[in-house]
Structures are given as C-alpha cells and as structure tokens.
Design an enzyme around this catalytic site. Structure first.
Site, PDB file in Angstrom:
ATOM      1  N   LYS A  51       0.835  -1.205   0.000  1.00  0.00           N
ATOM      2  CA  LYS A  51       0.000   0.000   0.000  1.00  0.00           C
ATOM      3  C   LYS A  51       0.868   1.253   0.000  1.00  0.00           C
ATOM      4  O   LYS A  51       0.556   2.245  -0.659  1.00  0.00           O
ATOM      5  CB  LYS A  51      -0.955  -0.030   1.202  1.00  0.00           C
ATOM      6  CG  LYS A  51      -2.014  -1.127   1.071  1.00  0.00           C
ATOM      7  CD  LYS A  51      -2.786  -1.374   2.353  1.00  0.00           C
ATOM      8  CE  LYS A  51      -3.672  -2.609   2.212  1.00  0.00           C
ATOM      9  NZ  LYS A  51      -4.360  -2.978   3.465  1.00  0.00           N
ATOM     10  N   GLN A  95      -4.574  -1.586   9.719  1.00  0.00           N
ATOM     11  CA  GLN A  95      -4.321  -2.860   9.023  1.00  0.00           C
ATOM     12  C   GLN A  95      -4.867  -4.028   9.851  1.00  0.00           C
ATOM     13  O   GLN A  95      -4.489  -4.205  11.010  1.00  0.00           O
ATOM     14  CB  GLN A  95      -2.808  -3.015   8.770  1.00  0.00           C
ATOM     15  CG  GLN A  95      -2.455  -4.246   7.969  1.00  0.00           C
ATOM     16  CD  GLN A  95      -3.063  -4.260   6.565  1.00  0.00           C
ATOM     17  OE1 GLN A  95      -3.024  -3.266   5.849  1.00  0.00           O
ATOM     18  NE2 GLN A  95      -3.646  -5.378   6.166  1.00  0.00           N
ATOM     19  N   ASP A 118     -10.989   2.234   4.031  1.00  0.00           N
ATOM     20  CA  ASP A 118     -11.175   0.789   3.857  1.00  0.00           C
ATOM     21  C   ASP A 118     -12.655   0.455   3.647  1.00  0.00           C
ATOM     22  O   ASP A 118     -12.988  -0.644   3.219  1.00  0.00           O
ATOM     23  CB  ASP A 118     -10.673   0.038   5.106  1.00  0.00           C
ATOM     24  CG  ASP A 118      -9.339  -0.649   4.869  1.00  0.00           C
ATOM     25  OD1 ASP A 118      -9.001  -0.889   3.691  1.00  0.00           O
ATOM     26  OD2 ASP A 118      -8.653  -0.951   5.858  1.00  0.00           O
TER      27      ASP A 118
END
Ligand code: NAD
Length: 285
Positions: A51, A95, A118
């Site tokens: 990412k 994460q 997200d």
C-alpha cells in the site's frame, strides 16, 4: 479462456488516480493517508508495504503509526481520535487483522466515516445497503472486483452469481454490491450444504475463503467467469482458492493468483483516498 489481468487494470486505475492527485496538489491540497499497524504480523507488514508503494506511485503522502502487539484498544482509539481531527489527514487505515486482545469493532467504529478509506465502518456499509447511488467509500476488494468485471465488459445484471465466503471485508459487501447491480446472488460459506450444487449453477463464481483448491474443475459450469480472491501460500508459492489448472479448462475468464484481485484491492484503496480527500476538502472550503 481469457485472463482477467488485475495487474494491468490496477496500473491503469493507479495512473488515473495519480492524475487526480496531481490536480488536487495543483489546487493546494495534498492527499494524505495514516496507516496504523499493530504488532508485526508478517502478512500485514507485506500488505502495508504494498500500500505504501501504491501511495508513492500516485503521490499520495502517508504516515505510519506502529503499535506494539500489547497495546490496548483505548490507546489505538486515542490516536484515531487525533487523526480524525487533523485536517491534513484524509484517510485512516487500520491494518487488519488486529491482535486478539484488541476489540476490532470498537477500533473501526472510532474512525471518522469520512476518513474510512477501507470502507469497513458501519455507516459506509449501511449506506451501501440502500442502493448503488449511495455507494461511496466501499470496501476495496469488492470495489476492485466490480471494476475488473466492468473493464472486461462482463455483464452483472441478471447473471447467476455465486459468492463463496461471507466475510465482512469481501463476501458480504460484495454480495450486496452485486445485488445493487441486479445480479441473482447466492452467498455460500462454511455451513453451506453441498457447495458444488451451488457453484455448478454459477455464471460468475467468486471465491474468497482461504483454502487452496477448494474449487476444482468439476465444480465449475462450462464458460463460467471465475474470480479467485484467495491468497494461500503452498510450498512457498502463492495460490488462490481455485485449482487454476483445472479451472482454466472450463472457464471463459479467470483471475490469476497472484496478479488478479490483489492489485485491484490496493488500487481501489488509492481511489478511495482521493474520494475521501475531495469530499473532506469540499466540505471544509
Ligand atoms: P475470512 O477468512 O474472514 O472468512 C472465510 C470465509 O470462508 C467465511 O465466510 C467462511 O464461512 C468461508 N469458508 C470457510 N471454509 C469454507 C468451506 N469449506 N466452504 C465454503 N466456505 C468456507 O475471509 P476473508 O477475510 O474474506 O479472506 C478470504 C481469502 O481471501 C483469504 O485467503 C484472504 O487472504 C483472501 N483475501 C484476499 C484479498 C485480495 O485483495 N486478494 C483481500 C481480502 C482477502
């Protein structure tokens, strides 16, 4: 049989995002993401690295907040509250998975939904339930799969789609997004009786389970489109949930692992950061 080349489509999407970032920077706005990494889960470290590389490719700035495995839910939420209030931060990414001592739902709930790049916050998931027009910050893997199908002009409306896996990050949101596009969708999972009876009906078969070779050739309808989300390491090699060698004899289109869904997920995260940045800066101007 044609390969659904996620790497190529993702590169095009990243190039488009980079251009959008250039326009934002020219108007004095620098999109920026905050990563939160708790513990040192090897797969998480590798996903964060990917990412970060995509941020570098698109000129999205990022900052990294590392927490030890032993951190408390409250410590993480305190930092999220700070990031929620910072005008220079447009996206907050925690994460997953988090260590078992941390309450994941509370952590996700603490993120400002406008910075939830997200797309896991209940507010964004709930909006998505209404209809396609309310989809905005949607989870990146489902978003990436829909863009991949659309790019290859694979129809969704009216198609018999079987989704294997019902996680909150892939199976459930993707089922909803496909329903929003008028597919006839069946969602299967661990407790589904006779999985093969369902997969054999699928004109589009999407598999997000995490079991190598769960789907074998005899479970695939001839001419089906196969989207393999699974990422498994077998003898040091990355493989999906679908037996690729058998599936390619039956499928009309198939995503490879690696190089299929994975790159699309990362590219869609970058796209979500730009969406969040534009909305937040419009609101503040
Ligand atoms: P998860 O691990 O949270 O859940 C697994 C799902 O599979 C559940 O719905 C469970 O009911 C179902 N399942 C388990 N055994 C089954 C069986 N025998 N038959 C049918 N269904 C069964 O799911 P997840 O987080 O969505 O991850 C699934 C896989 O996708 C993993 O391999 C993960 O690494 C991968 N993944 C890839 C990407 C990507 O970008 N390529 C993104 C997310 C997840």
């Amino acid at each position: 049989m044609q390969i659904l080349d996620g790497r190529k489509v993702a590169d095009d999407l990243l190039a488009h995002t980079k251009e959008e970032v250039r326009i934002l920077i020219n108007s004095g706005i620098q999109p920026k993401l905050a990563f939160l990494l708790i513990g040192k889960h090897p797969a998480s470290l590798s996903y964060v690295k990917q990412k970060e590389m995509a941020c570098q490719k698109t000129n999205i700035q990022y900052e990294h907040h590392a927490f030890p495995e032993t951190s408390s839910t409250q410590e993480i939420i305190s930092l999220i509250s700070e990031l929620n209030h910072r005008e220079d931060i447009h996206g907050i990414l925690v994460q997953l998975p988090l260590p078992s001592n941390i309450e994941t739902p509370l952590v996700i709930k603490a993120i400002n939904p406008e910075k939830d790049v997200d797309g896991f916050h209940a507010y964004n998931l709930g909006k998505m339930m209404l209809n396609k027009n309310f989809e905005s910050l949607t989870p990146c893997t489902p978003k990436g799969i829909i863009i991949l199908l659309e790019t290859y002009k694979i129809p969704i409306e009216g198609q018999e789609i079987v989704m294997v896996g019902h996680s909150n990050i892939v199976g459930k949101p993707l089922s909803m997004m496909l329903l929003n596009r008028n597919a006839t969708i069946t969602t299967c999972h661990k407790y589904t009786k006779n999985l093969k009876a369902h997969t054999l009906r699928a004109e589009i078969l999407i598999v997000a389970v995490g079991l190598p070779s769960l789907i074998t050739g005899d479970m695939i309808k001839p001419g089906a489109v196969i989207v393999d989300v699974g990422i498994n390491r077998v003898d040091g090699k990355l493989v999906g949930d679908v037996n690729f060698e058998q599936a390619k004899e039956k499928a009309s289109f198939i995503t490879p692992v690696p190089g299929g869904v994975g790159p699309m997920t990362v590219a869609c995260l970058m796209a979500n950061i730009v969406i969040a940045c534009k909305k937040l800066t419009q609101k503040n101007s």
